[in-house]
Every structure is written in C-alpha cells, then in structure tokens.
Design a protein around this motif. Structure first.
Motif, PDB file in Angstrom:
ATOM      1  N   THR A 167       0.286 -35.944  -1.154  1.00  9.55           N
ATOM      2  CA  THR A 167      -0.853 -35.158  -1.621  1.00  9.55           C
ATOM      3  C   THR A 167      -2.115 -35.468  -0.838  1.00  9.55           C
ATOM      4  OG1 THR A 167       0.057 -35.001  -3.863  1.00  9.55           O
ATOM      5  CG2 THR A 167      -2.314 -34.624  -3.624  1.00  9.55           C
ATOM      6  N   VAL A 168      -2.356 -36.752  -0.531  1.00 10.31           N
ATOM      7  CA  VAL A 168      -3.608 -37.141   0.119  1.00 10.31           C
ATOM      8  C   VAL A 168      -3.471 -37.226   1.639  1.00 10.31           C
ATOM      9  CG1 VAL A 168      -4.347 -38.398  -1.924  1.00 10.31           C
ATOM     10  CG2 VAL A 168      -3.123 -39.626  -0.122  1.00 10.31           C
ATOM     11  N   GLU A 169      -2.271 -37.029   2.141  1.00  7.37           N
ATOM     12  CA  GLU A 169      -2.035 -37.123   3.588  1.00  7.37           C
ATOM     13  C   GLU A 169      -2.924 -36.145   4.344  1.00  7.37           C
ATOM     14  OE1 GLU A 169       2.004 -37.547   6.292  1.00  7.37           O
ATOM     15  OE2 GLU A 169       1.964 -36.085   4.678  1.00  7.37           O
ATOM     16  N   ASP A 170      -3.572 -36.636   5.376  1.00  7.46           N
ATOM     17  CA  ASP A 170      -4.415 -35.815   6.265  1.00  7.46           C
ATOM     18  C   ASP A 170      -5.679 -35.272   5.593  1.00  7.46           C
ATOM     19  OD1 ASP A 170      -2.532 -36.150   8.313  1.00  7.46           O
ATOM     20  OD2 ASP A 170      -1.383 -34.414   7.647  1.00  7.46           O
ATOM     21  N   HIS A 171      -6.037 -35.783   4.423  1.00  8.28           N
ATOM     22  CA  HIS A 171      -7.281 -35.361   3.777  1.00  8.28           C
ATOM     23  C   HIS A 171      -8.422 -36.266   4.224  1.00  8.28           C
ATOM     24  CE1 HIS A 171      -4.882 -32.789   1.185  1.00  8.28           C
ATOM     25  NE2 HIS A 171      -5.981 -32.343   0.607  1.00  8.28           N
ATOM     26  N   SER A 172      -9.611 -35.720   4.246  1.00  6.53           N
ATOM     27  CA  SER A 172     -10.785 -36.523   4.574  1.00  6.53           C
ATOM     28  C   SER A 172     -11.372 -37.105   3.294  1.00  6.53           C
ATOM     29  CB  SER A 172     -11.841 -35.655   5.274  1.00  6.53           C
ATOM     30  OG  SER A 172     -12.255 -34.589   4.435  1.00  6.53           O
ATOM     31  N   GLY A 173     -12.245 -38.092   3.448  1.00  6.05           N
ATOM     32  CA  GLY A 173     -12.894 -38.687   2.294  1.00  6.05           C
ATOM     33  C   GLY A 173     -12.245 -39.973   1.834  1.00  6.05           C
TER      34      GLY A 173
ATOM     35  N   GLY B 173     -16.081 -35.969   8.340  1.00  3.10           N
ATOM     36  CA  GLY B 173     -14.672 -35.571   8.363  1.00  3.10           C
ATOM     37  C   GLY B 173     -13.704 -36.725   8.458  1.00  3.10           C
TER      38      GLY B 173
ATOM     39  N   SER C 112      -7.056 -36.013  -8.184  1.00  3.31           N
ATOM     40  CA  SER C 112      -5.829 -35.217  -8.080  1.00  3.31           C
ATOM     41  C   SER C 112      -4.798 -35.574  -9.137  1.00  3.31           C
ATOM     42  CB  SER C 112      -5.205 -35.403  -6.692  1.00  3.31           C
ATOM     43  OG  SER C 112      -6.101 -34.996  -5.674  1.00  3.31           O
TER      44      SER C 112
ATOM     45  N   ASN D 112     -11.857 -40.531   7.146  1.00  4.05           N
ATOM     46  CA  ASN D 112     -11.160 -40.983   5.950  1.00  4.05           C
ATOM     47  C   ASN D 112     -11.006 -42.497   6.008  1.00  4.05           C
ATOM     48  OD1 ASN D 112      -8.683 -41.722   7.426  1.00  4.05           O
ATOM     49  ND2 ASN D 112      -8.401 -39.516   7.661  1.00  4.05           N
TER      50      ASN D 112
ATOM     51  N   LEU E 236     -10.062 -39.366  -4.230  1.00  5.23           N
ATOM     52  CA  LEU E 236      -9.163 -38.226  -4.098  1.00  5.23           C
ATOM     53  C   LEU E 236      -7.961 -38.383  -5.035  1.00  5.23           C
ATOM     54  CD1 LEU E 236      -8.548 -35.584  -2.618  1.00  5.23           C
ATOM     55  CD2 LEU E 236      -7.441 -36.929  -0.821  1.00  5.23           C
TER      56      LEU E 236
ATOM     57  N   LEU F 249      -9.961 -42.310  -0.295  1.00  3.61           N
ATOM     58  CA  LEU F 249      -8.644 -42.175  -0.911  1.00  3.61           C
ATOM     59  C   LEU F 249      -8.672 -42.357  -2.420  1.00  3.61           C
ATOM     60  CD1 LEU F 249      -6.094 -43.988   1.446  1.00  3.61           C
ATOM     61  CD2 LEU F 249      -6.043 -41.604   0.720  1.00  3.61           C
TER      62      LEU F 249
END
Length: 351
Positions: free
Chosen positions: A143-149, A213, A158, A215, A154, A151
C-alpha cells in the motif's frame, strides 16, 4: 410512504478474548476453555460452545473488512461501535515480535508465505496466525510502496492504526524495503524493538523525507556520496587519521589514556561503516557491522552510554580541524554531523 426502506439491526456482540483466540488461529474449543471452566456447567456448556462458534463465524465474515480498515469504517453491514471497531483493527494488526524477526529484511513473496509452517513451528505459533501477520505486513508494504511522505502517517491514515503500532509497521516496512539483515548470528539476542528504534533514526535523518516529493524509505544519494568522500579522505591518510585520534583525545580529556587509546580503532570503524553505506551489501549489513565493530567493543571496554555519547560528540567536533582542504570540510560538515548524531543515537539504543 412509497419507496421508503428501513434497515435496523443490533450491534454485533463479541468477546475480546474470543476474538484474540480466533486471530491467533486457535480452535473453538481452546477459546471456550479460555473463556471459563465449563466442566461443571453440564448441559449449559453447550450454550457457551454455541456462542463461541457464532462469534468465530462473525469474525470470518468481518475479516475481509479488517483487511481494508477504511472500507470497514465506511460499511454499514456490521454496525460495530467506534471503540469495538478500533479494538478489532488493533488486535487484527497486532504482531508477534519473534515471528517478525524471522521474516523482516527479506522479500515478502508468495513463495515465502508457503514456507511459513517451519517458521510457525520455530516461534510456537499457529500457521494461521503467522499467515495473518505475514499478509498484514505485505499488504501494508504494498500500500505504501512508492508513496511520498512519512511512512508512519501514511500507514496510520490508510489502516486506521494507533500511532505507536503504525510507527512499528513503518520501521518494519523500512527494514524490508532496504533488505536490512537482522538475522545474523551476532544479532540473534537483539530484541525486535532495538531494530525498529534504530530504523527510525535512519529514517529521520538519512532519507529523502525532508525533500520535496521525498519519503523516509530512500537514502539521500548526496549524503551517501559525501560519506564515501569523508572515508576516503580520513582513512586514506595515516596523518589525517592520527590527527583525528589526537583531536578526539584532546576533546575527551580522560585521565585513563590507555583506555582512550584502546577505543580509537572503534572511531576508524565508524568512519569506515559510513563510507561504505553507498554499497548495497554494506548498507544491508549495517546492524551487524555496528554491533560487531562498534557496540560489542564498547561494551567489552565498559564504555557507558554517556561516555559513548561524549565520544561521538568529540568525533564530530574534530572534523573541521582536520588537515584537509577547507572547501571539502565546509561542504561535508553537515553530512558528517548528521551521520555522527544518528550513530550516537543508534549506539545509545544498542548499548
């Protein structure tokens, strides 16, 4: 009134102890025994058994929503109270530390899931419980793979997890994503909490989380490059390294010169570890290297946490006085300070 439909239902009733038994993969009979001693109840025991079976059926029906807590919050099929819903989510995503130690730092593949029976036997958990925990971690990771911000934020948003649990999962995702090895022999007695706390120090200071951008999974490339240059300039010259030892000794001002001299190779090891972080294998082995080359020697020499903190401060303070080009010292000072500060915090956790 035409077209009007009314739906009314009671809130589902469940017993927390029974849900814990179900989430741990225990049979209904075991859950009944944990609820109360039914040996003296006679025919009334069937009532307890029937109620427990009903709860197990309820949990099986609710499980798809537990895998997607946002959908669970928004659905109106099972009208749990807010507190009950939070309890169900928390218990479902709770993990066993020994089990997580066995799987962290490795690729969470479907093939790995098929081999969990051996792990389950080792950690004395049911296969069902191990599969649930594995699937939870894999689901969060995907779910969090490749997301910015950040962890932890997030994950908290989520999966509606408590901040402390989301923080733990964030560290586990970081360790898994970077393939950090925690299964080495030298680390076998280290609790999972140590790795998670250390991971958060790396995440806070060494990643791109403060960049636009960015993480807190990916390490800063500039940071790694400058650490490699620092290692080359310090370790590559005996004169610079000897000067570093002299300056640190002066900063520490310890009465026992022999004890201080014995710790100097540890400083060299710290600089070498930093300079090698740009190589994937060395980065994966950072826990092993820090424990074997830094923490263990400090323990053997009876260095306290406060003394180690002073040592790291002295190491950082001497950097700009080294006989190296001024331009390099100015450009690399912040990187070296960040590195020393983080290592100091990590050693405090390890020691």
């Amino acid at each position: 009134m035409a077209g009007l439909s009314v739906w009314a239902c009671d809130r589902p009733r469940f017993t927390p102890e029974v849900f814990e038994c179900w989430s741990n993969g225990l049979p209904v009979e075991e859950a009944v025994r944990k609820r109360l001693d039914i040996s003296h109840l006679g025919s009334a025991a069937n009532i307890v058994l029937g109620d427990t079976k009903d709860q197990y059926l309820l949990f099986k029906q609710v499980e798809p929503f537990l895998r997607d807590p946002i959908a669970f919050r928004n659905q109106d099929i099972y009208c749990f109270s807010h507190d009950d819903r939070r309890h169900l989510i928390y218990t479902y995503y709770r993990y066993d530390a020994e089990f997580m130690r066995k799987i962290l730092g490795r690729y969470l593949s479907k093939g790995m899931r098929k081999d969990l029976d051996e792990v389950a036997e080792e950690v004395k958990l049911t296969l069902s419980s191990c599969c649930r925990q594995f699937d939870n971690l894999r689901r969060i990771y995907k779910t969090v793979e490749d997301h910015s911000g950040q962890l932890s934020k997030l994950i908290e948003q989520s999966f509606l997890l408590e901040p402390s649990l989301a923080r733990d999962y964030a560290a586990m995702v970081f360790i898994t994503d970077n393939r950090l090895a925690i299964d080495k022999k030298v680390l076998q007695n280290v609790p999972l909490s140590v790795f998670l706390d250390c991971a958060h120090e790396f995440m806070r200071e060494w990643t791109t989380v403060h960049e636009i951008g960015g993480n807190d999974q990916d390490l800063q490339k500039k940071f790694l490059q400058e650490l490699r240059e620092i290692k080359f300039n310090i370790i590559g010259s005996k004169d610079v390294l000897d000067r570093l030892y002299t300056l640190v000794a002066s900063q520490m001002s310890m009465a026992d010169d022999a004890r201080l001299n014995r710790v100097m190779p540890v400083l060299k090891a710290i600089v070498q570890i930093g300079g090698a972080l740009s190589y994937s294998k060395e980065w994966r082995d950072i826990f092993e290297d820090l424990m074997q080359e830094v923490a263990f020697p400090l323990r053997t020499m009876n260095w306290s946490v406060s003394e180690t903190t002073r040592l790291m401060k002295a190491l950082n303070a001497t950097f700009q006085s080294l006989p190296l080009p001024q331009e390099f010292l100015v450009r690399s000072a912040e990187t070296f300070q960040t590195f020393c500060s983080t290592i100091s915090k990590v050693l405090t956790i390890m020691l």
